[in-house]
Scaffold this motif. Structure first.
Motif, PDB file in Angstrom:
ATOM      1  N   SER A 150      46.382  48.291  38.067  1.00  0.00           N
ATOM      2  CA  SER A 150      46.223  47.282  37.010  1.00  0.00           C
ATOM      3  C   SER A 150      47.197  46.132  37.171  1.00  0.00           C
ATOM      4  N   GLY A 151      48.238  46.291  38.011  1.00  0.00           N
ATOM      5  CA  GLY A 151      49.160  45.188  38.240  1.00  0.00           C
ATOM      6  C   GLY A 151      48.675  44.187  39.257  1.00  0.00           C
ATOM      7  N   ASP A 152      47.601  44.523  39.981  1.00  0.00           N
ATOM      8  CA  ASP A 152      47.042  43.627  41.001  1.00  0.00           C
ATOM      9  C   ASP A 152      46.001  42.733  40.331  1.00  0.00           C
TER      10      ASP A 152
ATOM     11  N   GLY B  16      42.305  35.697  47.101  1.00  0.00           N
ATOM     12  CA  GLY B  16      42.786  36.979  47.592  1.00  0.00           C
ATOM     13  C   GLY B  16      41.872  38.151  47.315  1.00  0.00           C
ATOM     14  N   VAL B  17      40.625  37.893  46.933  1.00  0.00           N
ATOM     15  CA  VAL B  17      39.690  39.001  46.721  1.00  0.00           C
ATOM     16  C   VAL B  17      38.961  39.297  48.025  1.00  0.00           C
ATOM     17  N   GLU B  18      38.544  40.552  48.164  1.00  0.00           N
ATOM     18  CA  GLU B  18      37.949  41.009  49.417  1.00  0.00           C
ATOM     19  C   GLU B  18      36.536  41.528  49.183  1.00  0.00           C
TER      20      GLU B  18
ATOM     21  N   GLU C 100      39.520  36.808  34.985  1.00  0.00           N
ATOM     22  CA  GLU C 100      40.642  37.581  35.487  1.00  0.00           C
ATOM     23  C   GLU C 100      40.155  38.988  35.844  1.00  0.00           C
ATOM     24  N   LEU C 101      40.497  39.432  37.046  1.00  0.00           N
ATOM     25  CA  LEU C 101      40.145  40.765  37.521  1.00  0.00           C
ATOM     26  C   LEU C 101      41.427  41.530  37.824  1.00  0.00           C
TER      27      LEU C 101
ATOM     28  N   ILE D 294      36.972  43.826  35.002  1.00  0.00           N
ATOM     29  CA  ILE D 294      37.088  42.490  34.398  1.00  0.00           C
ATOM     30  C   ILE D 294      38.103  42.565  33.260  1.00  0.00           C
ATOM     31  N   HIS D 295      39.206  41.834  33.422  1.00  0.00           N
ATOM     32  CA  HIS D 295      40.288  41.865  32.424  1.00  0.00           C
ATOM     33  C   HIS D 295      40.023  40.883  31.294  1.00  0.00           C
TER      34      HIS D 295
END
Length: 984
Positions: free
Chosen positions: A721-723, A696-698, A714-715, A705-706
């Motif tokens: 920040s919820g996405d 789902g990344v575009e 995890e991004l 970077i989380h």
């Protein structure tokens, strides 16, 4: 040396020709002999390779200087119309073993003095326009030498080294990135030290000794156990230690490698020719697809360099000439009536590009079916339903929404940044929905489409996804050229190996409206495919955007081509984005200044507002952008950093990452590797560069970077920040890079609180960058005075005339040829006076009178152009002010009769002004075309005057008698009157 640089004889101080009095005049032209950084590392590791690398550069230096003397010229005669070949050029060579940051970077600077000796024995200035155009050939010769030189390739093989597909030494390529990262850190250190020095020495500039000391301090900072000053003799030892830390095996001896090369006899000359044209075509986007003989030669050199052939340069010349000869049939000549012209004139176009322009125009002509706009009351009612309470449309937004929700097959809505396109489209979607019709929003990137779809509430897709669903496939042929084909029902899809079943994700039906957002970034190939889909399905197209913002990666002109053919065009004029209404009006003037004087005026106003920051060099400019990032982020604001190149963006990104590490905002507990081996850390701002449906990344989406985990990264979305998304390490290594700063393409469509634009951007980069920030926009110029900084910004702002179709390109090529110095025609044979092709003004009797007539008409058109440009600027400002006033009165009046009466008068004024703007802009374009045509005719008249002046007296008198006889025998008007009538 000072005498020589100033254009004087270094021994006698005697001036060589006229002095260059302009403060901005070039005194020398710099040609840099460069090579991949891995070559410098190899030379540091091995004395034999160091000697061979120096010899390689010696051979290339000889090639370049010989080329300069053969290809360049001086100018002679009135207006510099005559090309004078060179007898003598003078060059100073500067050799460097290291970069300013004291890291390995062996390179040379060839300083070509602009004072040259012509074959007529006179000193004068070089034709700098030709020199700049020739530089692409100089660079290509360097690439050819680095990858094909027999002695150099043999030396590498002796010591166990080979070249990879990019021309880097394969075995050393992994060491380049760590050293480059260190070099960027040193540049940041240097900029800080220079700022501290200037603060301690106000009004002074550092001399050579100070700069040397600063360089060494910058290099020594943060190196453990290193003194504050570096002993030059220890330099190699220190660099070897750093290489050993990167990879201990780099310093070990290697076994000899066998040379693997392509033989000259096996080269495919036709393929190389096609690759040469693809290279020239890819580099021609900024010139409407035009390129020169120099560009073809450079493309052929690069194709040879990539062929893996290994041979002496002399042995390659015959191949090169044959490849160039085979390349010409793949082009069209825009000036085929001018066969004898300088090689730097961009008068050629790839056949594929010319055909693509014609094909797109044909398809759009077929779609130009008139319809009607939606009723204005329906639009206002839809706006009341779709928009938040208290929000209304201005007049141009209302007209645009009515056009898009109407029945015209082709609609164009051009407009500058910040004019409320999203609000308008939300209303248009509501009107269409009420009529039972559908809107599909597409954009050049999936990221832009997703944002538009979310804000408008319509179905959204990337433009390429829509085209793929309708059977289009695109790839590259063997030469690297882009090819597009469309599958039909039942065809085997080469990407899936199953029969194509038709459009399933985005089916279209008659009366659907496809809205192309950010349409200025759509290239010709994509627009052509969309036009075909619209013809096949009956859907209508509306292009919304600004062709003066960021250009597409491929050839531009799609939106302008559609706008010329659209049966309904509405231009958005009122700017809503900025808090400062004066700045909003200034951005309209910045968008497309009519003259350089107008651009200077905009730059002066930007400087008066404190929006131009001056830097002494690139390092100081870079440091200013880094400081700006921390200042705005520290206030909790989002800031855009816009750079001119990807390389500069990378350097700023790594500087910001390093400073965040030093501040404790980032840690190196967990590290991931991104594109080009870039270090990525938890907390870094990054950009994804490829759509991935699984995660789902575009493409071009921004993330933080989380967490870096063994199974993936995890991004979370930068503004949400919820996405959360998780991508693999493989995806990260191929398609993710740091994104604190980016080029104009990375920031197009974004809105931030502040925007900082770096030096060296082009017109679209400046305009896009300076219209991103709602609160603050600022541009940095590298200059030593405020005046020079303003002139530099004005130069960036100035645009050429857009080349939408082939006729535009022909006019541009003619204009360019009219400014060029030409080699005088050979004395024999002289074209006859009535040869209309070779002497178009040979029949004219009184050339001086005719030249005066042409100059008078040119002056009239130029004066009118200036008056129209001034009126357009003032009218745009007034229209913006009226639109803002109408909206403010409507909000304050709450429907009271007085407010409606005031608004009615203002609306009438705005409507009249908008109609006047449309009319004047149309005349404006016609005047530009007339000016170009007159300039071309004046140049041809001067050529005819010069030819007559060179004729022997008997032949001159014979021609004069023949003209008079022909004129007396004619019953039609004279040649002067006939041509004059044709110009009116």
């Amino acid at each position: 040396m000072r005498r020589w640089v100033d254009g004087h004889d270094p021994a006698t101080d005697e001036p060589r020709g006229r002095d260059l009095r302009s403060k901005t005049a070039d005194l020398i032209l710099d040609g840099t002999i460069n090579a991949p950084k891995s070559y410098s590392i190899a030379a540091l590791l091995n004395e034999d390779l160091a000697a061979e690398f120096e010899a390689l550069q010696d051979r290339l230096r000889t090639t370049v200087i010989t080329m300069w003397q053969r290809e360049l010229n001086a100018r002679r005669g009135a207006g510099g119309r005559i090309r004078e070949a060179l007898a003598h050029v003078e060059v100073v060579e500067l050799r460097h073993r290291r970069s300013r940051a004291l890291d390995p970077h062996i390179h040379r600077h060839l300083w070509l003095n602009v004072k040259v000796l012509g074959q007529d024995g006179r000193w004068s200035n070089i034709d700098s326009r030709v020199a700049l155009r020739l530089h692409t050939v100089v660079n290509a010769e360097g690439e050819l030498a680095a990858r094909t030189d027999t002695a150099w390739i043999a030396a590498l093989a002796r010591h166990g080294f080979t070249l990879n597909e990019d021309g880097e030494i394969a075995e050393l390529a992994a060491a380049v990135r760590p050293l480059s990262r260190r070099s960027n850190q040193i540049e940041a250190n240097r900029a800080k030290l220079l700022i501290e020095w200037r603060e301690a020495h106000p009004g002074q500039e550092p001399d050579r000794d100070v700069l040397t000391h600063v360089d060494r301090l910058a290099w020594a900072q943060h190196r453990p156990n290193k003194p504050d000053a570096v002993d030059e003799d220890e330099w190699e030892h220190l660099i070897r230690d750093e290489l050993r830390q990167i990879d201990p095996e780099l310093l070990l001896p290697r076994h000899e490698e066998r040379i693997r090369s392509t033989s000259l006899a096996s080269l495919d000359h036709d393929l190389l020719a096609a690759q040469a044209i693809v290279d020239a075509d890819n580099r021609s986007a900024s010139c409407g697809g035009r390129f020169s003989e120099y560009d073809i030669r450079a493309g052929a050199l690069r194709a040879l360099a990539a062929s893996r052939v290994v041979a002496d340069r002399d042995d390659l010349e015959a191949v090169l000439q044959d490849v160039i000869a085979r390349a010409h049939p793949l082009t069209i000549d825009l000036l085929d009536a001018e066969p004898a012209r300088p090689d730097h004139i961009k008068a050629l176009m790839a056949q594929t590009t010319a055909l693509l322009k014609l094909e797109l125009a044909t398809h759009l002509d077929d779609l130009a079916i008139p319809g009607s706009a939606a009723d204005v009351e329906d639009v206002r009612a839809a706006a009341a339903r779709a928009l938040p309470a208290g929000m209304t449309l201005d007049a141009s937004q209302t007209d645009a929404a009515a056009a898009i929700s109407g029945t015209d097959r082709l609609v164009a809505v051009p407009g500058p940044a910040g004019t409320g396109k999203t609000t308008m489209l939300k209303t248009a979607r509501a009107v269409l929905a009420a009529d039972g019709r559908r809107m599909l929003v597409v954009a050049p990137t999936k990221k832009a489409a997703s944002v538009a779809g979310r804000e408008i509430g319509a179905t959204a897709s990337s433009l390429h996804a829509l085209l793929a669903d309708h059977g289009w496939r695109w790839t590259h042929d063997d030469a690297g050229g882009e090819t597009w084909t469309q599958l039909h029902l039942g065809d085997i899809d080469p990407t899936t190996a199953v029969p194509y079943a038709g459009a399933t994700r985005f089916p279209l039906r008659p009366d659907d409206r496809v809205v192309v957002d950010e349409a200025g970034m759509v290239d010709l190939h994509t627009a052509n495919a969309l036009a075909i889909v619209a013809k096949q399905t009956g859907a209508g197209i509306a292009m919304v955007g600004d062709h003066l913002q960021a250009m597409p990666v491929g050839h531009s002109g799609a939106m302008a081509t559609l706008t010329q053919r659209a049966t309904r065009v509405v231009e958005l004029t009122a700017v809503h984005r900025f808090r400062d209404p004066d700045y909003a009006a200034l951005t309209l003037r910045m968008r497309e200044p009519d003259t350089r004087e107008a651009a200077i005026g905009v730059a002066i106003e930007l400087d008066r507002k404190g929006l131009i920051r001056r830097a002494h060099d690139q390092a100081e400019a870079r440091d200013a952008m880094v400081d700006s990032y921390f200042r705005w982020v520290g206030q909790g604001k989002h800031v855009a950093l816009v750079t001119s190149t990807n390389e500069e963006a990378d350097a700023i990104n790594e500087d910001i990452q390093q400073r965040r590490l030093e501040l404790g905002q980032l840690t190196q507990q967990r590290i991931a590797i991104g594109q080009a081996e870039q270090r990525l850390l938890e907390g870094d701002v990054v950009q994804t560069r490829r759509n991935d449906h699984r995660t789902g990344v575009e493409n071009r989406a921004l993330w933080i970077i989380h967490r870096i985990l063994p199974g993936g990264i995890e991004l979370h979305a930068l503004n949400d920040s919820g996405d959360l998304r998780t991508v693999s390490h493989d995806y990260l290594g191929e398609h993710v890079h740091l994104a604190y700063a980016s080029t104009v393409h990375g920031i197009q469509g974004e809105t931030t609180e502040a925007s900082i634009v770096g030096p060296g951007v082009d017109a679209s980069g400046l305009y896009v960058g300076m219209t991103r920030g709602r609160l603050h926009n600022e541009v940095i110029a590298i200059a030593h005075t405020d005046t020079a900084a303003r002139e530099q910004i004005a130069d960036s702002m100035t645009r050429g005339i857009p080349e939408v179709n082939i006729d535009d390109s022909i006019r541009a090529a003619r204009s360019e040829l009219g400014r060029a110095a030409r080699t005088p025609a050979a004395p024999n044979p002289i074209p006859r006076w009535d040869d209309s092709r070779r002497r178009p003004f040979g029949r004219v009797i009184d050339l001086d009178r005719f030249l005066a007539l042409m100059r008078g008409q040119l002056g009239t058109y130029q004066a009118q152009l200036g008056r129209n440009g001034t009126w357009i600027q003032r009218a745009q400002m007034l229209a913006s002010s009226l639109a803002v006033g109408i909206a403010a009165a409507a909000a304050a009046g709450h429907g009271r009769r007085v407010a409606r009466t005031v608004n009615g008068r203002a609306q009438d004024q705005l409507d009249q002004l908008t109609q006047g703007l449309s009319t004047v802009r149309s005349h404006h374009g016609d005047e530009l075309a007339q000016i170009e045509d007159l300039e071309y005719r004046i140049a041809a008249i001067r050529t005819e005057l010069a030819l007559r002046a060179s004729l022997p007296l008997p032949l001159l008198e014979q021609e004069a008698r023949a003209r008079h006889s022909a004129s007396t025998a004619q019953t039609a008007p004279s040649a002067v009157d006939s041509v004059s009538a044709g110009l009116r």
